[in-house]
Write a protein that holds these residues in place. Structure first.
Motif, short mmCIF file in Angstrom:
data_model
loop_
_atom_site.label_atom_id
_atom_site.label_comp_id
_atom_site.label_asym_id
_atom_site.label_seq_id
_atom_site.Cartn_x
_atom_site.Cartn_y
_atom_site.Cartn_z
N ALA A 258 52.46 80.35 84.01
CA ALA A 258 51.94 80.03 85.34
C ALA A 258 50.52 80.55 85.52
O ALA A 258 49.68 79.87 86.13
N TRP A 259 50.24 81.75 85.00
CA TRP A 259 48.89 82.29 85.13
C TRP A 259 47.88 81.43 84.36
O TRP A 259 46.81 81.10 84.87
N PHE A 260 48.24 81.06 83.14
CA PHE A 260 47.32 80.24 82.33
C PHE A 260 47.11 78.86 82.97
O PHE A 260 45.99 78.32 82.92
N ARG A 261 48.15 78.30 83.55
CA ARG A 261 48.00 77.00 84.20
C ARG A 261 47.09 77.11 85.42
O ARG A 261 46.28 76.21 85.68
N ARG A 262 47.19 78.20 86.16
CA ARG A 262 46.30 78.38 87.31
C ARG A 262 44.85 78.50 86.88
O ARG A 262 43.93 78.20 87.66
N ARG A 263 44.64 78.97 85.67
CA ARG A 263 43.27 79.09 85.15
C ARG A 263 42.78 77.79 84.51
O ARG A 263 41.66 77.72 84.01
N GLY A 264 43.63 76.74 84.51
CA GLY A 264 43.19 75.43 84.03
C GLY A 264 43.68 75.02 82.66
O GLY A 264 43.32 73.94 82.17
N LEU A 265 44.53 75.82 82.03
CA LEU A 265 45.04 75.47 80.70
C LEU A 265 46.32 74.65 80.85
O LEU A 265 47.27 75.07 81.51
N GLU A 266 46.32 73.46 80.25
CA GLU A 266 47.48 72.57 80.35
C GLU A 266 48.52 72.97 79.30
O GLU A 266 48.45 72.55 78.15
N VAL A 267 49.47 73.78 79.69
CA VAL A 267 50.55 74.20 78.80
C VAL A 267 51.88 73.98 79.53
O VAL A 267 51.96 74.09 80.75
N ASP A 268 52.92 73.68 78.76
CA ASP A 268 54.23 73.35 79.31
C ASP A 268 55.15 74.55 79.20
O ASP A 268 55.48 74.98 78.09
N PRO A 269 55.58 75.13 80.33
CA PRO A 269 56.46 76.30 80.25
C PRO A 269 57.78 75.98 79.57
O PRO A 269 58.33 76.81 78.83
N GLY A 270 58.31 74.77 79.81
CA GLY A 270 59.58 74.41 79.19
C GLY A 270 59.49 74.36 77.68
O GLY A 270 60.43 74.76 76.97
N GLU A 271 58.36 73.92 77.18
CA GLU A 271 58.17 73.85 75.72
C GLU A 271 58.13 75.25 75.12
O GLU A 271 58.75 75.50 74.08
N LEU A 272 57.43 76.16 75.80
CA LEU A 272 57.37 77.53 75.28
C LEU A 272 58.75 78.18 75.32
O LEU A 272 59.17 78.83 74.35
N VAL A 273 59.47 78.00 76.41
CA VAL A 273 60.81 78.60 76.51
C VAL A 273 61.71 78.05 75.41
O VAL A 273 62.45 78.80 74.76
N ALA A 274 61.66 76.75 75.17
CA ALA A 274 62.49 76.16 74.13
C ALA A 274 62.15 76.74 72.76
O ALA A 274 63.05 77.03 71.94
N ASP A 275 60.87 76.92 72.49
CA ASP A 275 60.47 77.49 71.20
C ASP A 275 60.96 78.94 71.06
O ASP A 275 61.39 79.36 69.98
N LEU A 276 60.90 79.69 72.16
CA LEU A 276 61.35 81.08 72.11
C LEU A 276 62.86 81.17 71.92
O LEU A 276 63.35 82.00 71.14
N VAL A 277 63.60 80.32 72.59
CA VAL A 277 65.06 80.32 72.44
C VAL A 277 65.42 79.95 71.00
O VAL A 277 66.32 80.54 70.40
N ALA A 278 64.72 78.97 70.43
CA ALA A 278 64.98 78.58 69.04
C ALA A 278 64.73 79.74 68.10
O ALA A 278 65.51 79.96 67.15
N GLU A 279 63.68 80.51 68.33
CA GLU A 279 63.39 81.67 67.48
C GLU A 279 64.46 82.74 67.64
O GLU A 279 64.94 83.32 66.67
N ALA A 280 64.86 82.99 68.90
CA ALA A 280 65.82 84.07 69.16
C ALA A 280 67.20 83.76 68.59
O ALA A 280 67.95 84.67 68.25
N THR A 281 67.53 82.47 68.47
CA THR A 281 68.86 82.10 67.99
C THR A 281 68.86 81.62 66.55
O THR A 281 69.90 81.22 66.03
#
Length: 284
Positions: A258-281
């Protein structure tokens, strides 16, 4: 990258100068290295381990609900060896706030059933046990994360409820200047992209080893010479062992995105969460 650095306020001593016959000739106390738990090896060259070293408190850097952070200078008299450290001092049981402890402490255990019962009931003794767990948990987390080459301050030593660690900031002048928190920096688009890449890499490494910060926000991420440094680890969460582990992981990721998006960076939080869950499992 423009920022407004945090300058150390006027000195406020946290311990009185020792006037006993065994007091050091300089400083306020002898180094507390002897008898403390030490950080991981190999140690950085700047760590002073000599028992003849002395310490002096330079003032309060940050106050918090569970602990205060002071700036401490350690030097070896008669030499040019000197280092600036951050001294995190956890509050005693009766002065700490425990309203958020329950969720973070799930999945952690102590050996004695008496201690477990006291922690659950939040008795005075139980609060003391929890306080010790916070300090030990943060020191243990920093030691493990440093060994994984993650961007955290080096943990120098732990002595009961005082943890000394690397001071992140500029120490070249007469007064140490702490690195700014991410929330206060105004990076260029290129710098913003690089900072996000650093964050994503760090979070993926954490998840791969089964952890998440647990309370991650732009307020506990520092930026020093273009490098992210993540601080405040007492509540580090075992993603698998804690029943709420994946909720903490998702909250950490979405708060930062959310902070990076407010600064203008187009990033998808859902994509990052999915990648993190994949790593953790990945190892399950």
């Amino acid at each position: 990258m423009a920022h407004q650095p945090f300058h150390l306020p006027a000195r406020q001593a946290a311990f009185a100068t020792d006037t006993s016959p065994d007091a050091p000739p300089e400083g306020e106390r002898w180094s507390s290295w002897d008898g403390a738990t030490h950080g991981p090896k190999p140690r950085p060259d700047w760590v002073i381990t000599e028992l003849g070293a002395v310490d002096a408190d330079l003032g309060v850097l940050k106050t918090g609900k569970e602990a205060d952070v002071h700036v401490l200078r350690r030097w070896l008299p008669g030499t040019d060896r000197v280092v600036t450290l951050a001294a995190k001092r956890y509050r005693s049981g009766e002065h700490r706030l425990f309203h958020r402890d329950a969720g973070y402490l799930e999945g952690r255990r102590v050996r004695r059933s008496r201690e477990m019962r006291a922690m659950a009931k939040r008795t005075d003794f139980g609060k003391q046990v929890i306080g010790g767990q916070w300090a030990a948990a943060e020191f243990g987390a920093l030691s493990a994360l440093w060994a994984l080459d993650l961007p955290v301050p080096y943990p120098v030593q732990l002595d009961e409820t005082e943890m000394l660690m690397e001071f992140v900031g500029d120490t070249s002048g007469g007064t140490p200047v702490a690195a700014p928190r991410l929330v206060s920096v105004r990076p260029t688009p290129a710098e913003l992209d690089d900072l996000y890449d650093q964050l994503r890499t760090s979070l993926l490494t954490l998840a791969r080893h089964g952890w998440t910060h647990g309370d991650l926000s732009p307020y506990n991420v520092l930026v020093h010479d273009g490098r992210l440094v993540i601080i405040d680890w007492p509540q580090v969460v075992d993603v698998i062992g804690n029943p709420q582990g994946f909720e903490f992981l998702e909250r950490d990721a979405t708060t930062m995105v959310a902070w990076f998006r407010r600064r203008g960076l187009e990033v998808d939080p859902g994509e990052l969460v999915a990648d993190l869950v994949a790593e953790a499992t990945s190892g399950l």
